[in-house]
Design a protein around this motif. Structure first.
Motif, mmCIF file in Angstrom:
data_model
loop_
_atom_site.group_PDB
_atom_site.id
_atom_site.type_symbol
_atom_site.label_atom_id
_atom_site.label_comp_id
_atom_site.label_asym_id
_atom_site.label_seq_id
_atom_site.Cartn_x
_atom_site.Cartn_y
_atom_site.Cartn_z
ATOM 1 N N PRO A 64 34.024 37.723 51.508
ATOM 2 C CA PRO A 64 34.551 39.067 51.220
ATOM 3 C C PRO A 64 35.971 39.048 50.640
ATOM 4 O O PRO A 64 36.296 39.883 49.790
ATOM 5 C CB PRO A 64 34.533 39.769 52.581
ATOM 6 N N GLU A 65 36.802 38.101 51.066
ATOM 7 C CA GLU A 65 38.158 37.998 50.505
ATOM 8 C C GLU A 65 38.105 37.606 49.028
ATOM 9 O O GLU A 65 38.910 38.071 48.226
ATOM 10 C CB GLU A 65 38.985 36.982 51.291
ATOM 11 N N ASP A 66 37.151 36.760 48.680
ATOM 12 C CA ASP A 66 36.986 36.363 47.283
ATOM 13 C C ASP A 66 36.533 37.551 46.445
ATOM 14 O O ASP A 66 36.975 37.732 45.316
ATOM 15 C CB ASP A 66 35.970 35.225 47.159
ATOM 16 N N LYS A 67 35.667 38.355 47.004
ATOM 17 C CA LYS A 67 35.199 39.557 46.302
ATOM 18 C C LYS A 67 36.380 40.479 46.004
ATOM 19 O O LYS A 67 36.516 41.004 44.897
ATOM 20 C CB LYS A 67 34.156 40.277 47.149
ATOM 21 N N GLU A 68 37.252 40.633 46.976
ATOM 22 C CA GLU A 68 38.448 41.456 46.795
ATOM 23 C C GLU A 68 39.366 40.850 45.738
ATOM 24 O O GLU A 68 39.927 41.553 44.900
ATOM 25 C CB GLU A 68 39.193 41.600 48.120
ATOM 26 N N ARG A 69 39.509 39.522 45.758
ATOM 27 C CA ARG A 69 40.357 38.823 44.786
ATOM 28 C C ARG A 69 39.839 39.062 43.362
ATOM 29 O O ARG A 69 40.613 39.365 42.448
ATOM 30 C CB ARG A 69 40.366 37.322 45.105
ATOM 31 N N ILE A 70 38.537 38.950 43.169
ATOM 32 C CA ILE A 70 37.952 39.153 41.847
ATOM 33 C C ILE A 70 38.064 40.624 41.438
ATOM 34 O O ILE A 70 38.378 40.943 40.291
ATOM 35 C CB ILE A 70 36.498 38.647 41.808
ATOM 36 N N PHE A 71 37.836 41.532 42.379
ATOM 37 C CA PHE A 71 37.970 42.961 42.103
ATOM 38 C C PHE A 71 39.398 43.295 41.670
ATOM 39 O O PHE A 71 39.608 44.039 40.709
ATOM 40 C CB PHE A 71 37.554 43.774 43.331
ATOM 41 N N ASP A 72 40.385 42.727 42.361
ATOM 42 C CA ASP A 72 41.792 42.947 41.993
ATOM 43 C C ASP A 72 42.074 42.438 40.577
ATOM 44 O O ASP A 72 42.812 43.063 39.820
ATOM 45 C CB ASP A 72 42.736 42.269 42.992
ATOM 46 N N PHE A 73 41.479 41.287 40.227
ATOM 47 C CA PHE A 73 41.646 40.750 38.881
ATOM 48 C C PHE A 73 41.072 41.719 37.843
ATOM 49 O O PHE A 73 41.696 41.980 36.815
ATOM 50 C CB PHE A 73 40.965 39.386 38.739
ATOM 51 N N ILE A 74 39.902 42.253 38.124
ATOM 52 C CA ILE A 74 39.261 43.176 37.182
ATOM 53 C C ILE A 74 40.133 44.416 36.982
ATOM 54 O O ILE A 74 40.293 44.899 35.864
ATOM 55 C CB ILE A 74 37.855 43.576 37.677
ATOM 56 N N LEU A 75 40.726 44.911 38.069
ATOM 57 C CA LEU A 75 41.577 46.090 37.957
ATOM 58 C C LEU A 75 42.873 45.819 37.191
ATOM 59 O O LEU A 75 43.319 46.623 36.387
ATOM 60 C CB LEU A 75 41.920 46.638 39.348
ATOM 61 N N SER A 76 43.493 44.669 37.453
ATOM 62 C CA SER A 76 44.792 44.369 36.864
ATOM 63 C C SER A 76 44.699 43.591 35.555
ATOM 64 O O SER A 76 45.605 43.655 34.729
ATOM 65 C CB SER A 76 45.658 43.570 37.841
ATOM 66 N N GLY A 77 43.623 42.814 35.400
ATOM 67 C CA GLY A 77 43.501 41.965 34.229
ATOM 68 C C GLY A 77 44.304 40.697 34.309
ATOM 69 O O GLY A 77 44.409 39.950 33.345
ATOM 70 N N LYS A 78 44.906 40.450 35.486
ATOM 71 C CA LYS A 78 45.767 39.276 35.664
ATOM 72 C C LYS A 78 45.300 38.454 36.851
ATOM 73 O O LYS A 78 44.961 38.996 37.890
ATOM 74 C CB LYS A 78 47.208 39.689 35.884
ATOM 75 N N ALA A 79 45.347 37.145 36.687
ATOM 76 C CA ALA A 79 45.048 36.229 37.793
ATOM 77 C C ALA A 79 46.301 36.000 38.595
ATOM 78 O O ALA A 79 47.376 35.790 38.042
ATOM 79 C CB ALA A 79 44.519 34.907 37.249
ATOM 80 N N GLU A 80 46.183 36.083 39.911
ATOM 81 C CA GLU A 80 47.337 35.820 40.779
ATOM 82 C C GLU A 80 47.388 34.344 41.113
ATOM 83 O O GLU A 80 46.375 33.694 41.256
ATOM 84 C CB GLU A 80 47.224 36.640 42.066
ATOM 85 N N SER A 81 48.589 33.833 41.275
ATOM 86 C CA SER A 81 48.747 32.406 41.599
ATOM 87 C C SER A 81 48.798 32.184 43.084
ATOM 88 O O SER A 81 49.199 32.944 43.855
ATOM 89 C CB SER A 81 50.030 31.868 40.974
#
Length: 81
Positions: A64-81
């Motif tokens: 579920p944390e990975d799902k949130e991470r990918i969802f955040d990427f889709i919203l922002s368009g940026k990968a977090e480090s």
């Protein structure tokens, strides 16, 4: 999770590489490909890229944390480090 019109495929794979659990691409036939594999990533790019973006990806995300991470990427368009 269905992703559409992905233009930052490198960023998406960067996020997928940060995931703790499995992230699988699910084909229309129901086949699953582990997207944490570099070879699978290259094959996905080669097979799905036309016009500079991927129209649709169906992902199965175990954590579920990975799902949130990918969802955040889709919203922002940026990968977090």
């Amino acid at each position: 999770m269905t992703l559409e019109n992905i233009s930052n495929i490198e960023g998406l794979f960067e996020v997928i590489n940060q995931c703790k659990g499995n992230v699988e691409l699910v084909s229309e036939e129901g086949d699953c490909i582990n997207l944490k594999s570099r070879l699978a990533q290259y094959l996905t790019i080669a097979g799905a890229f036309s016009n500079g973006y991927i129209r649709t990806l169906e992902l199965r995300i175990a954590d579920p944390e990975d799902k949130e991470r990918i969802f955040d990427f889709i919203l922002s368009g940026k990968a977090e480090s």
